[in-house]
Enzyme design. Structure first.
Site, short mmCIF file in Angstrom:
data_model
loop_
_atom_site.label_atom_id
_atom_site.label_comp_id
_atom_site.label_asym_id
_atom_site.label_seq_id
_atom_site.Cartn_x
_atom_site.Cartn_y
_atom_site.Cartn_z
N HIS A 56 0.87 -1.18 0.00
CA HIS A 56 0.00 0.00 0.00
C HIS A 56 0.91 1.23 0.00
O HIS A 56 1.71 1.42 0.92
CB HIS A 56 -0.92 0.00 1.23
CG HIS A 56 -1.90 -1.14 1.20
ND1 HIS A 56 -2.11 -1.99 2.26
CD2 HIS A 56 -2.70 -1.58 0.20
CE1 HIS A 56 -3.02 -2.90 1.91
NE2 HIS A 56 -3.40 -2.67 0.67
N GLU A 215 1.39 -5.67 10.65
CA GLU A 215 0.90 -4.29 10.81
C GLU A 215 1.68 -3.63 11.94
O GLU A 215 1.67 -4.11 13.07
CB GLU A 215 -0.60 -4.30 11.16
CG GLU A 215 -1.50 -4.85 10.06
CD GLU A 215 -1.75 -3.87 8.94
OE1 GLU A 215 -1.33 -2.70 9.04
OE2 GLU A 215 -2.36 -4.28 7.93
ZN LIG Z 1 -1.41 -2.06 4.17
#
Ligand SMILES: [Zn+2]
Length: 330
Positions: A56, A215
């Site tokens: 991302h 994350e």
């Molecule tokens: Zn991500």
């Protein structure tokens, strides 16, 4: 040479595709945003390690962590003893500090890109090919395939750092890997309940790699990340690269969660009953209404259930939220 700046500029020099350092380390640009670094054969650990970031494009901290590691390999400050593939997933989106251009790249792996026509669909195809080439090398008996796909999240989280363990049909979760993640400062692991289009599921399922979506905290812009928040994971990755990590630490206080409900939006009457800014892993007692739809209600079934990744504006038929509950592994 900055791996990140060169990748963002998009104009890596074709003539400098291969660099050989003084100690024999080879650094190859495979493609924009993809570096393969190989130590001299006689000092090589048997692991095949992939560290990806920027799948991302707005998730900058992981790209900055990787950039510093690569710079230290170039300068010789970090001793390279493992073959590593460094990937910046979506350079074009990263240049614009956008999550993606047309499609969410992390939904397009395992061939799902074939149904799309977008920059991300092309990139997923290219990355699958590169990963396939990298993992096609014969793995020594004492070697492991490893893949850590590093992310940060838009939504806040009660547990700031967590990893998603891709679906394993045999549920053969590795406690050694979970112990390593805990050492990297990861507070929770979420065991997936089904296949998906993520990069980590792809490498896990196709190549039997120990793979994780990791994350690491909240999204910030390039240059605005507080790098002191990532010291533990940075150390962990450097230990892997220098072959100092032997995966002997058992999980201790890390929390393990299993998915108990995948909430799918079925009709336009679908509603999530959580605050817009509610944090991931918010904990609920039994009986609380979290989602409703025509003929459907999800109320927590036991104390201690939590939700992750809620999005109500998905198209009908898609996942709007996961509900998870504490579990344990053998
Ligand atoms: Zn991500």
């Amino acid at each position: 040479m900055s791996f990140l700046q060169t990748t963002l500029s998009g104009n890596f020099d074709q003539s400098e595709r291969l660099t050989i350092l003084g100690d024999g380390t080879e650094i190859r640009w495979i493609e924009n945003g993809v570096l393969r670094v190989s130590p001299k054969t006689e000092i090589k650990s048997s692991n095949q390690l992939i560290i990806s970031s920027g799948v991302h494009g707005n998730e900058t901290a992981p790209m900055e962590i990787v950039d510093a590691i690569v710079s230290d390999i170039y300068s010789g400050a970090l001793s390279l003893k493992t073959e590593v593939l460094f990937i910046i997933g979506n350079p074009e989106a990263a240049r614009n500090q956008q999550r993606f251009i047309d499609d969410n790249l992390n939904r397009l792996f395992s061939g799902k890109h074939e149904k799309f026509d977008s920059p991300e669909a092309k990139r997923a195809q290219v990355l699958e090919k590169i990963v396939g080439d990298f993992y096609s090398a014969v793995l020594a008996p004492d070697g492991q395939r490893l893949h850590y796909d590093l992310h940060t999240a838009i939504r806040g989280s009660e547990l700031e750092k967590f990893a998603v363990y891709p679906y394993l049909p045999d549920q053969n979760w590795s406690s050694a890997q979970i112990g390593f993640l805990e050492q990297c400062g990861i507070q929770a692991v979420l065991l997936s309940s089904q296949p998906s289009g993520t990069f980590s599921y792809y490498t896990s399922n196709e190549y039997d790699a120990h793979s994780f979506t990791v994350e690491l905290g909240k999204v910030r812009k390039f240059g605005e990340n507080d790098m002191s928040r990532f010291i533990a994971v940075d150390h962990g990755l450097r230990d892997l690269i220098s072959a100092k990590e032997s995966f002997v630490n058992k999980p201790n206080s890390i929390k393990i969660f299993a998915v108990v409900e995948e909430v799918i939006k079925k009709t336009d009457r679908f509603q999530l009953h959580v605050e817009d800014d509610a944090k991931n892993f918010t904990e609920f007692p039994k009986g609380v209404l979290l989602a409703s739809d025509e003929g459907y209600e999800y109320r927590t079934r036991i104390d201690g259930e939590r939700f992750v990744f809620p999005i109500s504006n998905v198209p009908c038929g898609q996942r709007a939220m996961l509900v998870v509950a504490p579990t344990f592994i053998e």
